[in-house]
Structure formats: C-alpha cells, structure tokens
Write an enzyme that holds these catalytic residues in place. Sequence first.
Site, short mmCIF file in Angstrom:
data_model
loop_
_atom_site.label_atom_id
_atom_site.label_comp_id
_atom_site.label_asym_id
_atom_site.label_seq_id
_atom_site.Cartn_x
_atom_site.Cartn_y
_atom_site.Cartn_z
CG ASP A 175 69.19 18.10 82.22
OD1 ASP A 175 68.19 17.78 82.88
OD2 ASP A 175 70.37 17.92 82.60
CE LYS A 181 71.23 20.65 85.36
NZ LYS A 181 71.24 19.20 85.36
N PRO A 222 82.69 23.39 82.84
CG PRO A 222 82.89 22.54 85.01
CD PRO A 222 82.65 23.80 84.25
CB VAL A 223 82.17 18.86 79.09
CG1 VAL A 223 82.37 20.07 78.18
CG2 VAL A 223 83.46 18.08 79.22
CB ALA A 224 80.57 15.00 81.28
CB SER A 225 80.46 19.09 85.17
OG SER A 225 79.76 20.18 84.63
N GLY A 226 77.12 17.77 85.45
CA GLY A 226 75.90 17.88 86.26
C GLY A 226 75.31 19.28 86.32
CB ILE A 227 76.25 22.63 86.05
CG1 ILE A 227 77.66 22.50 85.46
CG2 ILE A 227 76.29 22.57 87.57
CD1 ILE A 227 78.58 23.66 85.82
N GLY A 228 74.52 20.83 83.32
CA GLY A 228 73.83 20.99 82.04
C GLY A 228 74.54 21.82 81.00
O1 C5P Z 1 68.47 12.74 77.96
P1 C5P Z 1 69.92 12.70 78.29
O2 C5P Z 1 70.77 12.33 77.11
O3 C5P Z 1 70.41 13.90 78.96
O4 C5P Z 1 70.07 11.53 79.34
C1 C5P Z 1 71.26 10.82 79.52
C2 C5P Z 1 70.96 9.51 80.19
O5 C5P Z 1 70.57 9.73 81.54
C3 C5P Z 1 69.84 8.69 79.58
O6 C5P Z 1 70.31 7.89 78.54
C4 C5P Z 1 69.37 7.87 80.77
O7 C5P Z 1 70.23 6.77 80.96
C5 C5P Z 1 69.57 8.81 81.93
N1 C5P Z 1 68.34 9.54 82.28
C6 C5P Z 1 67.32 8.87 82.95
N2 C5P Z 1 66.19 9.55 83.27
C7 C5P Z 1 66.07 10.86 83.00
C8 C5P Z 1 67.11 11.56 82.34
C9 C5P Z 1 68.24 10.87 81.99
O8 C5P Z 1 67.43 7.68 83.23
N3 C5P Z 1 64.95 11.50 83.33
#
Ligand code: C5P
Length: 284
Positions: free
Chosen positions: A138, A10, A96-102
């Site tokens: 996401d 993503k 890759p994990v925890a990388s901003g591409i969901g």
């Molecule tokens: O929902 P998800 O687990 O992916 O989000 C991870 C963290 O990112 C949330 O705990 C929150 O701190 C932050 N977040 C946010 N606003 C969003 C999505 C995520 O602050 N719309």
Amino acid sequence: MMLTRFARPKVNLFLHVIGKREDGYHLLESLVCFPKSGGDKLWVDPAANLLLTGSGPYSETMGEPADNLVLKAAKLLQDEFGVSKGAHIHLEKNLPVASGIGGGSSDAAAAMHLLNEFWQIGASLDTLAQLGARLGADIPVCLHAETAMMEGVGEKVTPVGGLPAVFILLVNPGVSVATPTVFKALKGIGGNRRVRGYNDLSSEIFIESLQSCANDLEAGAIGLVPEIADVLQALKGCKETELVRMSGSGATCFALFKTEAAANAASKKINKGHPKWWTLVSGI
Ligand code: C5P
C-alpha cells in the site's frame, strides 16, 4: 528546522482481486481515495540518530519502534542514499492500527516525503514509490496520497483526478485484523469490473458505478471478524447512505453520502449506539 505532514487514511472504494502471483501476493484493481480530513500527523526534527516517538489516542498500539514501518522507511532511505544524519520523528497516532485504512503505510509514506526533504535527498515520487513498495504493497499509493487506481500487487498507481463531491463516514469497531489472514480467507478470484472516468461523473453516477463493484475481501474478513457485519449493518441502518462497504482487509467500513449533513447525522447515530467505535466524517 522542523517539518510536518499529515498521513491521511487510505480508503479502498472498491477492491477487486483479479489474480494471484506465484509468490502468494494477489493482483488487485482498487480505486483508492484519501479523505481530506483526519489522519495521523508527523513531525521531523534534527537528531543525531533515528528516533521515533508517539502520542495521540492510538500511540499505545504502535508496537516497538524498531518494528514500526516509519522507522523501517527512514532506515531504507538512509541506506539507499547514504544518509549519515539522524532525525527525530514524532507520530501523532489518530488512526486505528491494522484496520484496512493504511494507517501504517500512510505514516511510512508521509515519513518518506518528510525525510526526502529534511535530508535534502531530492528523490522523485517514482523513486520513492519503488522503494516504498519493498516495505508494503500500500505504500506506493500512500506516497501519491491522491485518488488513484492501484493495480498489480499495489506497485502500479494511476491518479484519476478529483472525485465528484461525496462525503464519507468511516467506522472501526476496535478489532484489529491481520491482512495476510484475510487474503488467505479469500474464496475465489473475481473478474475485472472496474469503472472508468471517475472525474467526469456526477455524484449519482459515480456512486451507481461503485455499487457494481465490491470489496472481494469483505466476505472472508466477516468470517474472521463477525463485528465487521455489525458495522456494515449499523451503517446500512443510517439515513441517506448511498453505499456501504469495507475498506482494504478491514475491519474499518465506510458509507458514502451526497451531503455532509447526512454523513454527520449518521456519525452521530453510530456514536450514540456504539460509543466505543471509532468514526471519522470527511469529504473525499
Ligand atoms: O505488503 P503488505 O505487508 O502490506 O502485505 C501484507 C500481506 O497481505 C502480504 O504478506 C500478503 O499476505 C497480503 N497481500 C497480498 N496481495 C497484495 C497485498 C498484500 O496477498 N497485493
């Protein structure tokens, strides 16, 4: 019966943070696309219980199966729809994990689609998206898995139709980033600068309109992970880059190109200069 599905990466082509809710979650406006090539791959097979196995270059970084979003999504479907059957889910982890591409969200979304079919639940996309939102912001957009505007905290998804022919190069420096930390590092909340009518635009105008947008999480993420600045600089140093930006909460960054040849040439240059960085070229 075995079912299989790709979990595409993503990419947030822009990500504007326009507000904050009382529970701490941020209100977003983000144009999200799912590059057509690459991604994780999932298989579902019959099994008495729920079981998750992994393979692929990033399987070592998947963590404990019980903490994996794929199994959480499977359990949620079982509970919600009273499913007593199990399933063996196999995940080939190429992103890759925890990388901003969901990656994790896209995997969970793909698992929900597969199990909806495998267990013959028959839930609609909207129902799956409402359930998925409980697991991660996401996941609704990843369930749609097509170019869409994502709003609210992620629960409001509006498909926008196809994008003009544009090619993307994704680059990750191998440093994982915790999304909550990046949101905490956000300084100030931006205004509404979204572009409209994406599918009617030529690639020139589409890229031009994206240039007036931003990823509001980028500056804070660079403060936490300086390697992100190195990736952005390396991408800017490639020929024919039209736009360079970070995706999501990082550390993956991307560049857009008008031709596949230019994207491939840039990828070759990055791979040569930074052999440990992960790269992917795709149409969007
Ligand atoms: O929902 P998800 O687990 O992916 O989000 C991870 C963290 O990112 C949330 O705990 C929150 O701190 C932050 N977040 C946010 N606003 C969003 C999505 C995520 O602050 N719309």
